[in-house]
Design a protein around this motif. Structure first.
Motif, PDB file in Angstrom:
ATOM      1  N   ARG A 261       0.832  -1.196   0.000  1.00  0.00           N
ATOM      2  CA  ARG A 261       0.000   0.000   0.000  1.00  0.00           C
ATOM      3  C   ARG A 261       0.869   1.248   0.000  1.00  0.00           C
ATOM      4  N   ILE A 262       0.355   2.251  -0.673  1.00  0.00           N
ATOM      5  CA  ILE A 262       0.946   3.591  -0.640  1.00  0.00           C
ATOM      6  C   ILE A 262       0.051   4.453   0.241  1.00  0.00           C
ATOM      7  N   MET A 263       0.653   5.315   1.025  1.00  0.00           N
ATOM      8  CA  MET A 263      -0.135   6.283   1.795  1.00  0.00           C
ATOM      9  C   MET A 263       0.437   7.674   1.579  1.00  0.00           C
ATOM     10  N   ILE A 264      -0.438   8.591   1.177  1.00  0.00           N
ATOM     11  CA  ILE A 264      -0.031   9.971   0.898  1.00  0.00           C
ATOM     12  C   ILE A 264      -0.842  10.900   1.793  1.00  0.00           C
ATOM     13  N   HIS A 265      -0.176  11.828   2.424  1.00  0.00           N
ATOM     14  CA  HIS A 265      -0.886  12.814   3.249  1.00  0.00           C
ATOM     15  C   HIS A 265      -0.204  14.167   3.135  1.00  0.00           C
ATOM     16  N   GLU A 266      -0.866  15.171   3.670  1.00  0.00           N
ATOM     17  CA  GLU A 266      -0.277  16.498   3.699  1.00  0.00           C
ATOM     18  C   GLU A 266       0.884  16.532   4.691  1.00  0.00           C
ATOM     19  N   ARG A 267       1.793  17.456   4.471  1.00  0.00           N
ATOM     20  CA  ARG A 267       2.872  17.652   5.441  1.00  0.00           C
ATOM     21  C   ARG A 267       2.288  18.082   6.779  1.00  0.00           C
ATOM     22  N   LEU A 268       2.952  17.671   7.838  1.00  0.00           N
ATOM     23  CA  LEU A 268       2.512  18.006   9.187  1.00  0.00           C
ATOM     24  C   LEU A 268       3.456  19.032   9.803  1.00  0.00           C
ATOM     25  N   MET A 269       2.904  19.878  10.645  1.00  0.00           N
ATOM     26  CA  MET A 269       3.732  20.863  11.338  1.00  0.00           C
ATOM     27  C   MET A 269       3.253  21.002  12.776  1.00  0.00           C
ATOM     28  N   GLN A 270       4.190  21.006  13.685  1.00  0.00           N
ATOM     29  CA  GLN A 270       3.913  21.301  15.087  1.00  0.00           C
ATOM     30  C   GLN A 270       4.776  22.487  15.482  1.00  0.00           C
ATOM     31  N   SER A 271       4.143  23.567  15.892  1.00  0.00           N
ATOM     32  CA  SER A 271       4.909  24.779  16.182  1.00  0.00           C
ATOM     33  C   SER A 271       4.133  25.678  17.121  1.00  0.00           C
ATOM     34  N   LYS A 272       4.877  26.379  17.939  1.00  0.00           N
ATOM     35  CA  LYS A 272       4.293  27.394  18.812  1.00  0.00           C
ATOM     36  C   LYS A 272       4.922  28.741  18.483  1.00  0.00           C
ATOM     37  N   ILE A 273       4.114  29.762  18.559  1.00  0.00           N
ATOM     38  CA  ILE A 273       4.601  31.114  18.295  1.00  0.00           C
ATOM     39  C   ILE A 273       4.650  31.875  19.614  1.00  0.00           C
ATOM     40  N   ASP A 274       5.824  32.345  19.951  1.00  0.00           N
ATOM     41  CA  ASP A 274       6.012  33.101  21.192  1.00  0.00           C
ATOM     42  C   ASP A 274       6.075  34.590  20.848  1.00  0.00           C
ATOM     43  N   LEU A 275       5.012  35.302  21.166  1.00  0.00           N
ATOM     44  CA  LEU A 275       4.974  36.739  20.912  1.00  0.00           C
ATOM     45  C   LEU A 275       5.474  37.457  22.155  1.00  0.00           C
ATOM     46  N   ASN A 276       6.689  37.932  22.071  1.00  0.00           N
ATOM     47  CA  ASN A 276       7.311  38.539  23.240  1.00  0.00           C
ATOM     48  C   ASN A 276       8.284  39.611  22.776  1.00  0.00           C
ATOM     49  N   GLY A 277       7.963  40.855  23.025  1.00  0.00           N
ATOM     50  CA  GLY A 277       8.841  41.936  22.602  1.00  0.00           C
ATOM     51  C   GLY A 277       8.056  43.183  22.231  1.00  0.00           C
TER      52      GLY A 277
ATOM     53  N   LYS B  18       6.597  33.067  10.338  1.00  0.00           N
ATOM     54  CA  LYS B  18       5.916  31.764  10.439  1.00  0.00           C
ATOM     55  C   LYS B  18       5.002  31.545   9.237  1.00  0.00           C
ATOM     56  N   LEU B  19       4.325  32.585   8.793  1.00  0.00           N
ATOM     57  CA  LEU B  19       3.460  32.469   7.621  1.00  0.00           C
ATOM     58  C   LEU B  19       4.279  32.107   6.390  1.00  0.00           C
ATOM     59  N   HIS B  20       5.458  32.724   6.241  1.00  0.00           N
ATOM     60  CA  HIS B  20       6.321  32.408   5.109  1.00  0.00           C
ATOM     61  C   HIS B  20       6.786  30.951   5.159  1.00  0.00           C
ATOM     62  N   GLU B  21       7.057  30.465   6.363  1.00  0.00           N
ATOM     63  CA  GLU B  21       7.463  29.066   6.525  1.00  0.00           C
ATOM     64  C   GLU B  21       6.348  28.133   6.075  1.00  0.00           C
ATOM     65  N   ILE B  22       5.119  28.444   6.466  1.00  0.00           N
ATOM     66  CA  ILE B  22       3.975  27.619   6.081  1.00  0.00           C
ATOM     67  C   ILE B  22       3.771  27.658   4.568  1.00  0.00           C
ATOM     68  N   GLU B  23       3.839  28.853   3.996  1.00  0.00           N
ATOM     69  CA  GLU B  23       3.625  29.004   2.555  1.00  0.00           C
ATOM     70  C   GLU B  23       4.677  28.244   1.752  1.00  0.00           C
ATOM     71  N   ASP B  24       5.931  28.316   2.210  1.00  0.00           N
ATOM     72  CA  ASP B  24       6.988  27.609   1.488  1.00  0.00           C
ATOM     73  C   ASP B  24       6.825  26.100   1.636  1.00  0.00           C
ATOM     74  N   SER B  25       6.401  25.646   2.806  1.00  0.00           N
ATOM     75  CA  SER B  25       6.172  24.213   3.012  1.00  0.00           C
ATOM     76  C   SER B  25       5.060  23.706   2.096  1.00  0.00           C
ATOM     77  N   ILE B  26       4.041  24.519   1.894  1.00  0.00           N
ATOM     78  CA  ILE B  26       2.953  24.144   0.992  1.00  0.00           C
ATOM     79  C   ILE B  26       3.464  24.048  -0.441  1.00  0.00           C
ATOM     80  N   ARG B  27       4.323  24.975  -0.845  1.00  0.00           N
ATOM     81  CA  ARG B  27       4.880  24.935  -2.195  1.00  0.00           C
ATOM     82  C   ARG B  27       5.717  23.668  -2.397  1.00  0.00           C
ATOM     83  N   ILE B  28       6.535  23.330  -1.395  1.00  0.00           N
ATOM     84  CA  ILE B  28       7.355  22.120  -1.484  1.00  0.00           C
ATOM     85  C   ILE B  28       6.460  20.889  -1.555  1.00  0.00           C
ATOM     86  N   GLN B  29       5.426  20.866  -0.737  1.00  0.00           N
ATOM     87  CA  GLN B  29       4.488  19.755  -0.736  1.00  0.00           C
ATOM     88  C   GLN B  29       3.840  19.585  -2.104  1.00  0.00           C
TER      89      GLN B  29
END
Length: 213
Positions: A131-147, A159-170
């Motif tokens: 069997r082949i199994m295909i799924h979307e890429r997974l990401m686990q991340s926390k954003i620390d807003l401090n400053g 973080k948005l750029h990271e997500i967008e680039d990961s989608i393009r690679i996917q």
């Protein structure tokens, strides 16, 4: 081992080339593909740095001429390691013109499918009941807003750029998986979020692999 190239030239190559672009419902046992019975590179387990090192070592020890057969059994792992192995196969094929054949055994899940994408659909095979199994890429991340407030937007944008680039690679990987098959990129993207499990017969019927052995 020494006779592999002769066997391929006399038996395997004519068969493979004669069936490109059509189903092979009448040819579904290993005797039609003797070269696949003894892969030059055999990978199993998680796709990670250890597998990549093992892959590189086996590649270095493999014959330098004739078709190269690579088998894999995996439940998944690091997609970037899969892409690195895929790039090695692509470079080998493009710069040496060697024929590279893929054999999926039992499970070709997640990052395993990413690696499979390095091989054209007419160079892919599965063993029976795999069997082949295909799924979307997974990401686990926390954003620390401090400053200071004016800097926080940069954190969010990064973080948005990271997500967008990961989608393009996917999506690039998805396109490679379905290229030459009867599955469209939109169909794959529709099924991937809920984990798409594809039995060997279905994969063959959809043109995602050439045949089952």
């Amino acid at each position: 081992m020494i006779e592999r190239n002769a066997i391929y030239s006399a038996i395997l190559e004519p068969v493979v080339r004669s069936v490109v672009g059509r189903g092979m419902t009448d040819m579904n046992n290993a005797s039609n593909y003797p070269l696949l019975a003894s892969p030059h590179i055999q990978l199993h387990g998680p796709v990670d740095g250890m597998m990549y090192s093992n892959f590189k070592q086996q590649l270095a020890n493999a014959p330098t001429e004739g078709p190269l057969v690579v088998s894999i059994t995996t439940l998944g792992g690091d997609p970037e390691m899969a892409r690195a192995m895929a790039d090695d196969i692509r470079l080998l094929r493009e710069y040496t013109k060697r024929e590279c054949l893929f054999l999926g055994k039992v499970a070709v899940y997640s990052a395993g499918a990413t690696f499979m994408a390095a091989f054209p659909t007419d160079k892919r095979f599965l063993t029976r009941q795999s069997r082949i199994m295909i799924h979307e890429r997974l990401m686990q991340s926390k954003i620390d807003l401090n400053g200071p407030l004016q800097t926080l937007s940069y954190t969010l944008k990064a973080k948005l750029h990271e997500i967008e680039d990961s989608i393009r690679i996917q999506d690039e990987g998805f396109a490679d998986i379905v290229r030459g098959s009867q599955v469209s990129l939109d169909q794959l993207k529709e099924k991937a979020p809920s984990n798409w499990y594809i039995e060997a017969e279905e994969a063959r019927d959809l043109g995602l692999v050439l045949d089952i052995i």
